[in-house]
Design an enzyme around this catalytic site. Structure first.
Site, PDB file in Angstrom:
ATOM      1  N   ASP A  16       3.038  -4.519   8.154  1.00  0.00           N
ATOM      2  CA  ASP A  16       1.830  -3.709   8.011  1.00  0.00           C
ATOM      3  C   ASP A  16       0.654  -4.680   8.146  1.00  0.00           C
ATOM      4  O   ASP A  16       0.351  -5.434   7.224  1.00  0.00           O
ATOM      5  CB  ASP A  16       1.866  -3.016   6.647  1.00  0.00           C
ATOM      6  CG  ASP A  16       0.511  -2.451   6.220  1.00  0.00           C
ATOM      7  OD1 ASP A  16      -0.474  -2.587   6.980  1.00  0.00           O
ATOM      8  OD2 ASP A  16       0.444  -1.877   5.115  1.00  0.00           O
ATOM      9  N   CYS A  22      -4.939   2.692  -3.488  1.00  0.00           N
ATOM     10  CA  CYS A  22      -3.686   3.208  -2.897  1.00  0.00           C
ATOM     11  C   CYS A  22      -2.544   2.228  -3.108  1.00  0.00           C
ATOM     12  O   CYS A  22      -1.693   2.048  -2.230  1.00  0.00           O
ATOM     13  CB  CYS A  22      -3.858   3.529  -1.423  1.00  0.00           C
ATOM     14  SG  CYS A  22      -4.986   4.886  -1.134  1.00  0.00           S
ATOM     15  N   HIS A  38       0.863  -1.181   0.000  1.00  0.00           N
ATOM     16  CA  HIS A  38       0.000   0.000   0.000  1.00  0.00           C
ATOM     17  C   HIS A  38       0.901   1.233   0.000  1.00  0.00           C
ATOM     18  O   HIS A  38       2.025   1.175   0.497  1.00  0.00           O
ATOM     19  CB  HIS A  38      -0.826  -0.068   1.296  1.00  0.00           C
ATOM     20  CG  HIS A  38      -1.899   0.952   1.434  1.00  0.00           C
ATOM     21  ND1 HIS A  38      -1.666   2.245   1.827  1.00  0.00           N
ATOM     22  CD2 HIS A  38      -3.246   0.865   1.268  1.00  0.00           C
ATOM     23  CE1 HIS A  38      -2.806   2.907   1.901  1.00  0.00           C
ATOM     24  NE2 HIS A  38      -3.789   2.088   1.558  1.00  0.00           N
ATOM     25  N   GLN A  96      -4.605  -5.106   7.000  1.00  0.00           N
ATOM     26  CA  GLN A  96      -5.593  -6.002   6.391  1.00  0.00           C
ATOM     27  C   GLN A  96      -5.623  -7.375   7.061  1.00  0.00           C
ATOM     28  O   GLN A  96      -6.453  -8.209   6.732  1.00  0.00           O
ATOM     29  CB  GLN A  96      -5.298  -6.181   4.893  1.00  0.00           C
ATOM     30  CG  GLN A  96      -5.431  -4.916   4.082  1.00  0.00           C
ATOM     31  CD  GLN A  96      -6.855  -4.393   4.041  1.00  0.00           C
ATOM     32  OE1 GLN A  96      -7.819  -5.138   4.210  1.00  0.00           O
ATOM     33  NE2 GLN A  96      -7.007  -3.098   3.815  1.00  0.00           N
ATOM     34  N   LYS A 118     -10.428  -1.035  10.553  1.00  0.00           N
ATOM     35  CA  LYS A 118     -10.557  -2.178   9.647  1.00  0.00           C
ATOM     36  C   LYS A 118     -10.924  -3.453  10.410  1.00  0.00           C
ATOM     37  O   LYS A 118     -11.019  -4.534   9.838  1.00  0.00           O
ATOM     38  CB  LYS A 118      -9.261  -2.373   8.862  1.00  0.00           C
ATOM     39  CG  LYS A 118      -8.997  -1.213   7.897  1.00  0.00           C
ATOM     40  CD  LYS A 118      -7.934  -1.551   6.893  1.00  0.00           C
ATOM     41  CE  LYS A 118      -7.334  -0.335   6.219  1.00  0.00           C
ATOM     42  NZ  LYS A 118      -8.219   0.267   5.203  1.00  0.00           N
TER      43      LYS A 118
END
Lengths: 418, 150
Positions: free
Chosen positions: A212, A376, A135, A215, A238
């Site tokens: 990261d 993104c 991302h 998600q 999220k």
């Protein structure tokens, strides 16, 4: 959904999706006079009543600033806020609450590491390694700090399926590599990276790894110590929590070596015009009055997820993924973008000759919310030679009937475009 | 539910499928890129002027049906028009797609542009419809840098 006989006999975990749906007030609204089908969960998930109530209750009956007041409200607010630090620690199995830093979200967590860690470990000519599926928020902070320090950003390419090329990854880990930063799950492709073995590769060479996790946390039970993560960043919104708050996990020994990220109140022990003594972890990195209500909302989201069977969540979302993948293969002209062996509940696709934006508008008119655009992740789009994709992403409250609605919607798209 | 056909009219679908004046213009006086970073629509608009008159116009690029059809219809309408006329048409088109259309516009002037009236019901698509027009305006006003809708 009634459990099928075969799943019952195999004792697969299942979710009571109807009950879950009744926890989310927004799911009962209509869009263009049709029941909402919300398939944009990778952008942000909806919030259960308990999260909304917890934040509202905080403002109605507890609101005050934390860590300073001696009055009752301040003590209650401080306790509520700090309790969430412990919940977050348990949620990702960190060793200590000193390793849990509240930030605005994944993006700020990554920026914090880029600003406060990278300059302490790199020399000009050193390298930071990312992958081709990141991302923008796991690209741009590194570019910025590379520009400031003279380090170089290296990128591990991805395959036609959307998997990180592990051979290339191993090759690009060199004595110059000072940090590796990788998405646990790709937001544009759904690919689940083999984090544990990637971290092990990097650690063999003594290189720290930032993950990261934006998600990943809603889909996968994350254990930062099992993964071996040095840093792990995620966002509340999220995972059924509020926007504007998230967590940066960092190993104590790294956080202690780091310089503060921002200066201000709460991150200090004492201040004079000559000298400031910084506060202990984790407060050293939490300057200013934080998003107290947001943190309390995050705590409630963690409680909500923890009451559910995490294996059942994975199973449910995997079934939706498989159903949607099969359904899309039957639609004329569909090309899936991202066909990794390990995927979370995210599907990107294009339809030949029809722009994703047009597909998005026609689906919206049928009450179906999907994401269209570059998500993104422009380098991912470039890798697959498309300007944009349509992305459907699933959550605990999505149903097989909603995938059927998506199919009907896509057939309407085909009908309009002939 | 608004019928999507209000947006995706036959004329629009036709221009999307068979865009008019869709070519590089080798002897263009001016060309400029128009880009919508939100959805990746990207076109280059070519113009040849004869004094104050647009003697030829063409475009290349890719994007959604609304942006492509709009560029195509625009190219057929502004060819042969004076600079000032084209700029007036920009204003009228802009009013049309943003829902600010009122009686000062003669229907016969709107002509083929009228098929874009449905765009005003879809605020997220106004930028798509107006991308080529913004690019045209920038060329006519001699702006040198690429146009983006952000």
């Amino acid at each position: 959904m009634s459990p099928r006989a075969d799943t019952a006999t195999m004792a697969k975990p299942s979710l009571d999706v109807n009950r879950i749906r009744s926890d989310f007030p927004i799911l009962s609204r209509t869009v263009h006079a049709l029941p909402l089908v919300y398939l944009d969960n990778a952008a942000t998930t909806q919030k259960p009543e308990s999260v909304i109530d917890a934040m509202s209750t905080y403002y109605r009956s507890v609101n005050s600033n934390i860590h300073r007041g001696v009055h009752a409200l301040s003590e209650e607010a401080t306790e509520a806020y700090e309790n969430v630090r412990e919940l977050a620690r348990q949620f990702i199995n960190a060793a200590s609450t000193r390793e849990i830093i509240f930030v605005r979200g994944t993006t700020e967590g990554i920026n914090l590491v880029a600003s406060a860690f990278v300059p302490t470990i790199v020399q000009p000519g050193d390298e930071i390694l990312i992958t081709g599926l990141e991302h923008h928020s796991n690209i741009v902070p590194w570019q910025l700090v590379c520009g400031q320090t003279g380090a170089t950003l290296r990128v591990v390419p991805i395959s036609d399926e959307g998997e990180v090329r592990i051979d290339e990854f191993a090759r690009k880990l060199t004595p110059r590599t000072k940090l590796v930063a990788i998405a646990h799950v790709s937001n544009a492709l759904g690919t689940v990276n083999p984090m544990k073995s990637m971290v092990a590769h990097a650690h063999e060479r003594g290189i720290p790894v930032l993950i990261d996790g934006a998600q990943a946390v809603p889909h996968i039970q994350v254990d930062v110590r099992d993964l071996g993560a040095d840093f792990y960043a995620f966002s509340a919104h999220k995972m059924y929590g509020p926007t504007g708050v998230g967590v940066l996990y960092g190993k104590v020994e790294l956080l202690e070596r780091m310089t503060p990220y921002q200066g201000g109140g709460d991150m200090i022990k004492s201040v004079s015009f000559e000298r400031t003594t910084y506060n202990d972890l984790p407060y050293k990195f939490e300057a200013g009055t934080p998003n107290i209500a947001g943190v309390i909302g995050l705590g409630e989201a963690i409680r909500y997820l923890s009451r559910l069977d995490r294996a059942a969540i994975e199973h449910h979302e995997h079934e939706l993924l498989e159903q949607c993948t099969s359904m899309l293969k039957e639609i004329e002209g569909v090309r899936l973008i991202g066909t990794a062996r390990e995927k979370a509940g995210v599907i990107s696709f294009v339809i030949e000759g029809i722009h994703p934006h047009d597909i998005g508008t026609i689906l919206d008119q049928q009450g179906i919310a999907v994401r269209t655009g570059h998500h993104c992740a422009q380098p991912v789009m470039e890798r697959f030679g498309v300007p944009a994709t349509v992305r459907a992403s699933f959550a605990i409250y999505n149903t097989a009937e909603e995938i059927d609605r998506l199919k009907t919607g896509l057939l309407k798209v085909r009908e309009v475009f002939g | 539910m608004t019928d999507v056909r209000a947006l995706y009219q036959e004329v629009i679908l036709d221009h999307n499928k068979n865009p008019r004046n869709f070519r590089v213009m080798e002897d263009a006086d001016q060309f400029l890129e128009g880009y919508n970073p939100l959805c990746g629509d990207r076109y280059v608009l070519y113009l040849r002027m004869n004094g104050e008159t647009i003697s030829d116009v063409s475009f290349t690029g890719s994007g959604c049906a609304i942006s492509k059809a709009s560029a195509s219809v625009m190219s057929t309408i502004v060819k042969g028009r004076k600079r000032e006329e084209a700029l007036r048409l920009f204003e009228q088109f802009h009013d049309l797609v943003t829902g600010h259309n009122d009686s000062h516009i003669h229907p016969e002037n709107l002509g083929r542009l009228a098929v874009f009236a449905g765009v005003s019901e879809f605020p997220a698509r106004v930028k798509c419809a107006s991308l080529a027009w913004h690019t045209l305006k920038a060329i006519l006003q001699e702006q040198k840098t690429a146009v983006t809708t952000e």
